[in-house]
Scaffold this motif. Structure first.
Motif, PDB file in Angstrom:
ATOM      1  N   SER A  70       0.844  -1.191   0.000  1.00 35.03           N
ATOM      2  CA  SER A  70       0.000   0.000   0.000  1.00 35.03           C
ATOM      3  C   SER A  70       0.877   1.237   0.000  1.00 35.03           C
ATOM      4  CB  SER A  70      -0.900   0.001   1.240  1.00 35.03           C
ATOM      5  OG  SER A  70      -1.636   1.190   1.305  1.00 35.03           O
TER       6      SER A  70
ATOM      7  N   THR B  73      -4.370  -0.128   8.368  1.00 32.78           N
ATOM      8  CA  THR B  73      -4.406  -1.365   9.125  1.00 32.78           C
ATOM      9  C   THR B  73      -5.562  -2.198   8.570  1.00 32.78           C
ATOM     10  OG1 THR B  73      -3.632  -0.192  11.080  1.00 32.78           O
ATOM     11  CG2 THR B  73      -4.671  -2.331  11.437  1.00 32.78           C
ATOM     12  N   ILE B  74      -5.306  -3.465   8.303  1.00 33.85           N
ATOM     13  CA  ILE B  74      -6.352  -4.374   7.836  1.00 33.85           C
ATOM     14  C   ILE B  74      -6.652  -5.324   8.983  1.00 33.85           C
ATOM     15  CG2 ILE B  74      -7.044  -6.075   6.122  1.00 33.85           C
ATOM     16  CD1 ILE B  74      -6.382  -3.363   4.851  1.00 33.85           C
ATOM     17  N   LYS B  75      -7.935  -5.481   9.292  1.00 34.54           N
ATOM     18  CA  LYS B  75      -8.330  -6.393  10.366  1.00 34.54           C
ATOM     19  C   LYS B  75      -9.715  -6.942  10.075  1.00 34.54           C
ATOM     20  CE  LYS B  75     -10.754  -3.185  13.319  1.00 34.54           C
ATOM     21  NZ  LYS B  75     -11.463  -3.301  14.526  1.00 34.54           N
TER      22      LYS B  75
ATOM     23  N   PHE C 101     -13.458  -7.866   6.254  1.00 33.84           N
ATOM     24  CA  PHE C 101     -12.169  -7.268   6.538  1.00 33.84           C
ATOM     25  C   PHE C 101     -12.290  -5.775   6.277  1.00 33.84           C
ATOM     26  CE2 PHE C 101     -11.227 -11.678   5.601  1.00 33.84           C
ATOM     27  CZ  PHE C 101     -10.431 -12.011   6.685  1.00 33.84           C
TER      28      PHE C 101
ATOM     29  N   ALA D 298     -10.295  -1.856   6.206  1.00 31.70           N
ATOM     30  CA  ALA D 298      -9.061  -1.085   6.143  1.00 31.70           C
ATOM     31  C   ALA D 298      -9.295   0.173   6.952  1.00 31.70           C
ATOM     32  CB  ALA D 298      -8.736  -0.730   4.696  1.00 31.70           C
TER      33      ALA D 298
ATOM     34  N   PHE E 240     -13.584  -1.939   2.754  1.00 26.86           N
ATOM     35  CA  PHE E 240     -13.927  -3.246   3.313  1.00 26.86           C
ATOM     36  C   PHE E 240     -14.070  -4.280   2.212  1.00 26.86           C
ATOM     37  CE2 PHE E 240     -17.859  -1.138   2.411  1.00 26.86           C
ATOM     38  CZ  PHE E 240     -18.699  -2.127   1.926  1.00 26.86           C
ATOM     39  N   CYS E 241     -14.043  -5.545   2.621  1.00 28.43           N
ATOM     40  CA  CYS E 241     -14.188  -6.680   1.710  1.00 28.43           C
ATOM     41  C   CYS E 241     -14.725  -7.849   2.516  1.00 28.43           C
ATOM     42  CB  CYS E 241     -12.825  -7.022   1.109  1.00 28.43           C
ATOM     43  SG  CYS E 241     -12.802  -8.466   0.033  1.00 28.43           S
TER      44      CYS E 241
ATOM     45  N   ILE F 197      -5.015  -0.028  -1.313  1.00 34.75           N
ATOM     46  CA  ILE F 197      -5.864  -0.489  -0.212  1.00 34.75           C
ATOM     47  C   ILE F 197      -6.801  -1.616  -0.670  1.00 34.75           C
ATOM     48  CG2 ILE F 197      -7.681   0.193   1.426  1.00 34.75           C
ATOM     49  CD1 ILE F 197      -6.330   3.027   1.404  1.00 34.75           C
TER      50      ILE F 197
ATOM     51  N   LEU G 171      -6.897  -5.447   0.803  1.00 33.66           N
ATOM     52  CA  LEU G 171      -8.138  -6.027   1.326  1.00 33.66           C
ATOM     53  C   LEU G 171      -8.461  -7.349   0.632  1.00 33.66           C
ATOM     54  CD1 LEU G 171     -10.387  -2.870   1.668  1.00 33.66           C
ATOM     55  CD2 LEU G 171      -9.919  -4.515   3.504  1.00 33.66           C
TER      56      LEU G 171
ATOM     57  N   THR H 175      -5.998 -10.071   1.575  1.00 33.44           N
ATOM     58  CA  THR H 175      -6.245 -10.538   2.948  1.00 33.44           C
ATOM     59  C   THR H 175      -7.402 -11.523   2.963  1.00 33.44           C
ATOM     60  OG1 THR H 175      -5.395  -8.476   3.882  1.00 33.44           O
ATOM     61  CG2 THR H 175      -6.843  -9.803   5.297  1.00 33.44           C
TER      62      THR H 175
END
Length: 194
Positions: free
Chosen positions: A37, A42-44, A99, A101, A110-111, A138, A142, A145
Motif C-alpha cells: 500500500s 491497518t487491515i483487520k 475485513f 481497512a 472493506f471486503c 488499499i 483487502l 487478505t
C-alpha cells in the motif's frame, strides 16, 4: 425542418452506457500476488463495534461506479439498508468475515469473504474503498487478505458472490483489480437494468 437548437439538443442527449455483468474465479492453489500500500492502513477482521463505522461509509465506498444501482434500489438509504444486512450477516457467521481497512480511527474500505464448504468460497459484494482513498493499494491489500484467509481455511476455488460490472468499452476499477490479482473471468454478458 430541424432548427440548429434542436440539433444541438438532440446531440447532447446522452445514452445510458451499456453495462456488462462479469463473474470471476480465483484458483487459490496458485500463489497469491504480493502488493504494498502507498499509505499506512491497518487491515483487520471487523468486530461488532465496527458496525456503525461501516454503516457511515458502506454506500459511499461503492460510488460513483455503482450510482446506477443505488438509483435502481430506491436511493442511498435503501442501498445502505441492503448493504448493512449483508455486513451484519457476515459479522454473525463464523464461516464469513468482513475485513476492514482503517486509517487512524476511520474505516476507509472493506471486503467480505465466506467459506461455503471445504473447497469453495466467495468474495462477498467485492471490494469497496472510499473514493479519496483509491489508487493507493488499499483494495488490493483487502482482497489479498480475504483470499489469504480463505486459502488458510482450506478453500481452493473462490468466486464473487455477486457479479461485478464493467462498461461495454471500459472495465470498472473493480474488474481491473480482480484481473490484476489473479482473477479469471468466467462469465461476461450484457446486464439489463431498469
Amino acid at each position: 425542418m430541424i432548427t440548429m437548437g434542436q440539433a444541438r439538443q438532440a446531440g447532447s442527449v446522452k445514452t445510458k452506457p451499456k453495462i456488462r455483468s462479469i463473474e470471476f474465479l480465483w484458483d487459490l492453489e496458485e500463489p497469491l500476488t504480493k502488493v504494498r500500500s502507498k499509505n499506512k492502513v491497518t487491515i483487520k477482521a471487523a468486530v461488532p463495534k465496527d458496525r456503525e463505522r461501516l454503516r457511515k461509509i458502506v454506500v459511499e465506498a461503492y460510488l460513483p461506479e455503482w450510482s446506477w444501482w443505488v438509483r435502481q434500489v430506491g436511493g442511498k438509504e435503501r442501498a445502505r439498508a441492503d448493504l448493512m444486512s449483508y455486513v451484519s450477516e457476515f459479522m454473525r457467521d463464523r464461516k464469513k468475515r468482513i475485513f476492514v481497512a482503517e486509517e487512524g480511527e476511520k474505516i476507509v474500505g472493506f471486503c467480505g469473504a465466506a467459506k461455503y464448504n471445504k473447497d469453495t468460497g466467495t468474495i462477498g459484494y467485492g471490494v469497496a474503498v472510499l473514493p479519496r482513498f483509491r489508487r493507493r493499494g488499499i483494495g488490493s491489500i483487502l482482497l489479498l487478505t480475504a483470499l489469504d484467509w480463505l486459502k488458510k481455511s482450506g478453500v481452493a476455488l473462490v468466486t464473487l458472490e455477486e457479479p461485478t460490472f464493467g462498461f461495454e468499452n471500459k472495465d470498472s476499477p473493480a474488474v481491473l483489480l480482480y484481473k490484476n490479482l489473479g482473477g479469471r473471468i468466467i462469465r461476461d454478458r450484457p446486464l439489463t437494468r431498469s
